[in-house]
Design a protein around this motif. Structure first.
Motif, PDB file in Angstrom:
ATOM      1  N   GLY A 187      37.754 -21.712  72.602  1.00 13.53           N
ATOM      2  CA  GLY A 187      36.731 -21.218  71.680  1.00 13.53           C
ATOM      3  C   GLY A 187      35.962 -22.327  71.006  1.00 13.53           C
ATOM      4  N   GLN A 188      36.584 -23.495  70.860  1.00 17.64           N
ATOM      5  CA  GLN A 188      35.888 -24.631  70.266  1.00 17.64           C
ATOM      6  C   GLN A 188      34.745 -25.089  71.176  1.00 17.64           C
ATOM      7  N   HIS A 189      34.983 -25.088  72.472  1.00 18.48           N
ATOM      8  CA  HIS A 189      33.922 -25.454  73.418  1.00 18.48           C
ATOM      9  C   HIS A 189      32.795 -24.431  73.370  1.00 18.48           C
ATOM     10  N   ASP A 190      33.157 -23.156  73.338  1.00 18.88           N
ATOM     11  CA  ASP A 190      32.136 -22.107  73.306  1.00 18.88           C
ATOM     12  C   ASP A 190      31.295 -22.183  72.044  1.00 18.88           C
ATOM     13  N   ALA A 191      31.951 -22.441  70.910  1.00 19.23           N
ATOM     14  CA  ALA A 191      31.216 -22.547  69.657  1.00 19.23           C
ATOM     15  C   ALA A 191      30.271 -23.744  69.675  1.00 19.23           C
ATOM     16  N   ARG A 199      27.914 -31.574  76.429  1.00 13.09           N
ATOM     17  CA  ARG A 199      29.327 -31.732  76.739  1.00 13.09           C
ATOM     18  C   ARG A 199      29.888 -33.006  76.106  1.00 13.09           C
ATOM     19  N   LEU A 200      29.106 -34.089  76.144  1.00 15.37           N
ATOM     20  CA  LEU A 200      29.562 -35.342  75.555  1.00 15.37           C
ATOM     21  C   LEU A 200      29.674 -35.225  74.042  1.00 15.37           C
ATOM     22  N   GLN A 201      28.706 -34.576  73.393  1.00 21.12           N
ATOM     23  CA  GLN A 201      28.779 -34.384  71.944  1.00 21.12           C
ATOM     24  C   GLN A 201      29.961 -33.512  71.556  1.00 21.12           C
ATOM     25  N   THR A 202      30.218 -32.486  72.339  1.00 23.60           N
ATOM     26  CA  THR A 202      31.357 -31.614  72.072  1.00 23.60           C
ATOM     27  C   THR A 202      32.664 -32.377  72.177  1.00 23.60           C
ATOM     28  N   MET A 203      32.743 -33.218  73.194  1.00 24.85           N
ATOM     29  CA  MET A 203      33.966 -33.986  73.381  1.00 24.85           C
ATOM     30  C   MET A 203      34.171 -34.991  72.246  1.00 24.85           C
TER      31      MET A 203
END
Length: 322
Positions: A187-191, A199-203
């Motif tokens: 859910g953290q990725h989806d949010a 993808r890089l910012q999410t990581m």
């Protein structure tokens, strides 16, 4: 019996005394502790009084220039190899989780190779890599080379040690980081995607800060393991701590005392690293438990020392029935 009589019977004449709770006795624990203490005292006395340990020689060489220099080299190797392992391992973990099969496959192949071969073999390989590639060139693939250098002058014993330890450590750190990343809820990725993050910012901003709680403990263990694994570079004649004491006892034949010197220094540094790991885990573990952060060793010791006191339990006053 009337209601008034019932009230009179159930109402106590006065407030009862506090109940003194006496802890349950555990004689077996005291017997086991006495046996362990007796064995420890006997072992300590044997080690302290055995003249073959030559503690005077241990004290003489403990802070000698050669030993201290070897210790500093060991710390340097450990720090640089762990930095290489963590940075490269994080990159490999992200590549392993990539949806691109070529990128993911390259990461898997690297991890498979470096985890499947002993680190001692890898150290020897880097030491003698000049037999395979006498000249190392950097430039455009299948094109002209920009920089040419002799492998024997470029791959020094120090560089061979860093390559052997760091590249091997990266394979293990990749799996540790990957385990931390997949422990974060999807859910953290989806949010993050819903907020328009790449993808890089999410990581970097969402996943890795949360994954640190899982990554830190095994990384601390790997650092301690790297400190001891660095002793293997003695096979390529690089003067770290173990090789330094080997050079000394090859001249004076005081083998056991000098091995004790090296062992004591390894224990000291390992203890310092363990304490640092504990407080780092405690910091990143904040908020993970409703009971709050874990007690420090001093807080645990204080609680255990004062837990022998009798606890007093207050009993509330009985209320009369209506």
């Amino acid at each position: 019996m009337t209601s008034a009589d019932t009230t009179e019977v159930l109402t106590p004449a006065g407030r009862p005394d506090d109940i003194k709770a006496v802890p349950v006795r555990h004689p077996g624990r005291w017997i086991a502790a006495a046996i362990v203490l007796l064995i420890a005292v006997a072992l300590g006395r044997s080690v302290a009084t055995n003249p073959r340990f030559q503690w005077d020689v241990v004290g003489h060489y403990f802070l000698s220039h050669e030993v201290v220099h070897g210790l500093l080299v060991t710390l340097e190797l450990t720090a640089i190899a762990m930095v290489v392992g963590i940075v490269l391992g994080t990159l490999l973990a992200v590549m392993r989780l990539s949806p691109n099969p070529l990128v993911s496959g390259a990461s898997w192949l690297y991890i498979w190779f470096f985890r499947g071969t002993p680190v001692l073999v890898q150290l020897l390989f880097w030491q003698f890599v000049g037999a395979l590639y006498p000249k190392i060139s950097l430039g455009v693939p299948f094109g002209p080379s920009i920089v040419d250098a002799s492998a024997n002058s470029l791959i020094t014993p120090f560089m061979a040690a860093i390559l052997g330890l760091g590249l091997n450590e990266a394979a293990y750190m990749a799996e540790i980081v990957r385990a931390g990343i997949i422990s974060v809820d999807e859910g953290q990725h989806d949010a993050a995607s819903a907020l328009g993050m790449t993808r890089l910012q999410t990581m970097r901003r969402i996943v890795l800060p949360q994954a640190m709680r899982v990554i830190i403990p095994p990384t601390g263990n790997e650092t301690i393991s790297m400190l001891k694994t660095s002793a293997l570079v003695s096979v390529i004649a690089y003067a770290e701590l173990l090789y330094s004491v080997q050079l000394i006892y090859s001249q004076n034949y005081k083998t056991i005392p000098l091995l004790i010197v090296a062992s004591i220094w390894y224990l000291i540094v390992t203890t310092v690293l363990s304490i640092g790991q504990y407080y780092l885990e405690r910091r990143y573990g904040r908020g993970s438990s409703s009971r709050g952060p874990r007690d420090t060793p001093l807080q645990r010791l204080r609680r255990q020392l004062f837990s022998f006191r009798h606890a007093e339990v207050s009993v509330p006053e009985a209320r009369p029935h209506a």
